[in-house]
Write an enzyme that holds these catalytic residues in place. Structure first.
Site, PDB file in Angstrom:
ATOM      1  N   GLY A 145       8.146  13.439  17.827  1.00 47.90           N
ATOM      2  CA  GLY A 145       8.422  12.174  18.481  1.00 47.90           C
ATOM      3  C   GLY A 145       9.863  11.791  18.229  1.00 47.90           C
ATOM      4  NE  ARG A 169       0.012  13.951  21.428  1.00 45.20           N
ATOM      5  CZ  ARG A 169      -0.159  12.667  21.733  1.00 45.20           C
ATOM      6  NH1 ARG A 169      -1.380  12.212  21.997  1.00 45.20           N
ATOM      7  NH2 ARG A 169       0.865  11.837  21.776  1.00 45.20           N
ATOM      8  CB  SER A 170       3.490  18.024  25.559  1.00 48.13           C
ATOM      9  OG  SER A 170       4.034  16.779  25.166  1.00 48.13           O
ATOM     10  CB  ILE A 187       8.481  10.472   6.422  1.00 48.76           C
ATOM     11  CG1 ILE A 187       8.955  11.454   7.499  1.00 48.76           C
ATOM     12  CG2 ILE A 187       9.292  10.680   5.148  1.00 48.76           C
ATOM     13  CD1 ILE A 187       8.948  10.922   8.878  1.00 48.76           C
ATOM     14  NE  ARG A 208       0.906   5.037   9.248  1.00 47.66           N
ATOM     15  CZ  ARG A 208       2.170   4.695   9.449  1.00 47.66           C
ATOM     16  NH1 ARG A 208       3.136   5.341   8.806  1.00 47.66           N
ATOM     17  NH2 ARG A 208       2.479   3.706  10.268  1.00 47.66           N
ATOM     18  CD  GLU A 212       1.044   4.143   1.469  1.00 43.70           C
ATOM     19  OE1 GLU A 212       1.518   3.018   1.793  1.00 43.70           O
ATOM     20  OE2 GLU A 212       1.457   5.205   1.960  1.00 43.70           O
ATOM     21  CG  HIS A 255       4.953   3.401   2.998  1.00 39.04           C
ATOM     22  ND1 HIS A 255       3.647   3.429   3.441  1.00 39.04           N
ATOM     23  CD2 HIS A 255       5.706   3.470   4.127  1.00 39.04           C
ATOM     24  CE1 HIS A 255       3.617   3.492   4.756  1.00 39.04           C
ATOM     25  NE2 HIS A 255       4.856   3.530   5.202  1.00 39.04           N
ATOM     26  CB  ILE A 256      11.199   3.019   0.682  1.00 34.56           C
ATOM     27  CG1 ILE A 256      11.574   4.434   0.208  1.00 34.56           C
ATOM     28  CG2 ILE A 256      10.577   2.227  -0.453  1.00 34.56           C
ATOM     29  CD1 ILE A 256      12.697   4.465  -0.815  1.00 34.56           C
TER      30      ILE A 256
END
Length: 318
Positions: free
Chosen positions: A155, A177-178, A234, A236, A265, A284-285
């Protein structure tokens, strides 16, 4: 007056924008999520909610909030929200795409370099007073320049990360996916998941979390990676079977891992990742620069104002 609930403290200038026209309730215990009971109680008569990933917007919450018109999630992801339930109740869901892309890609690059060069391990040795002097292989890590990098999820963040790799003369593979036209323009090659794992020296997970991507990185996936390879996440935390990753790192099945996200978390000192020398762990920064967080907050506020004033959300998820 319409009511807006905000589940963490945000920039006071943005609060002031909302308070001109709306009643605003803010949970000000900044380091702790709003308790579920408080969340349900405050949103019972709310028209809008500004949520964090820690806030679950599910059937119970939506049924409990009949006046709700819009949920603005302070994140690109929205796996904390039941989109189908929101659609049934005609609640607009908005997120914060694009504004955090470069900052998060920058953090991913930081994790990769930190893991490759054993930066945290070396720093800890020095801070503990255990540095005894220079030797040829002391804290010797691995180069990134010229290596093969695999990206799971091409992405906007994956593309931004791949763009940075051009300066390191890396060979970039990705699984998505593509096919991504932007990735192809950068010279990145679409490949199967298995081939990407087998060929890569570093593997980045930057995909959104879905039912299809959950626990993708498991014992089998780590067994396909090179013994010298590093895994970076980075995306999930739930992309990973954490027990399998801990075992892969401890056993030397992979060379190391660098993580900014975890399945549950926050994690504590008793987590199996903690204490492993070849594990780089951050709390988680990914998007945590002042400018980016302000931009995210501003976008959430603008989404809420647009919808409550009878307009359309600027960045609707659906």
């Amino acid at each position: 007056m319409k009511k807006v609930v905000i589940t963490r403290n945000i920039n006071p200038d943005m609060l002031q924008k909302l308070r001109k026209d709306f009643e605003v309730i803010v949970w000000e215990a900044d380091e702790q999520p709003m308790p579920r009971e408080k969340f349900l109680a405050e949103t019972r008569d709310a028209h809008a909610v500004l949520t964090m990933l820690s806030d679950k917007v599910d059937e119970e919450m939506l049924q409990n909030a009949p006046e709700l018109k819009v949920v603005a999630n302070l994140a690109v992801g929205f796996d904390n929200i039941d989109l189908a339930a929101a659609e049934r109740r005609e609640v607009v869901i908005a997120n914060t795409p694009d504004v955090l892309t470069e900052t998060t890609a920058e953090l991913a690059f930081t994790l990769m370099l930190t893991s490759a060069r054993r930066v945290l391990e070396a720093n800890q040795e020095l801070m503990d007073g255990e540095w005894s002097g220079w030797s040829p292989y002391h804290m010797a890590g691995t180069d990134v320049f010229g290596k093969t990098i695999g990206i799971f999820g091409m992405g906007s963040i994956g593309v931004s990360f791949a763009r940075r790799l051009k300066g390191f003369n890396c060979n970039v593979l990705y699984h998505n996916r593509s096919e991504s036209e932007e990735a192809r323009a950068l010279g990145a090659k679409l490949t199967s998941f298995e081939s990407m794992l087998e060929r890569s020296d570093f593997v980045l997970c930057s995909a959104p979390l879905t039912n299809q991507t959950k626990h993708t990185f498991d014992k089998k996936a780590f067994s396909l990676m090179k013994n010298s390879a590093h895994f970076i996440n980075i995306g999930r935390g739930a992309h990973v079977v954490e027990a399998d990753l801990a075992e892969a790192v401890k056993s030397g099945e992979i060379g190391g891992a660098a993580l900014d996200v975890y399945e549950n978390e926050p994690i504590g000192a008793d987590h199996p990742f903690v204490g492993l020398n070849n594990m780089t762990l951050l709390p988680h920064i990914g998007s945590a620069s002042v400018a980016t967080r302000n931009n995210m907050m501003n976008l959430c506020v603008n989404n809420i104002m647009e919808v409550l004033n009878g307009g359309q959300a600027i960045t609707p998820v659906q």
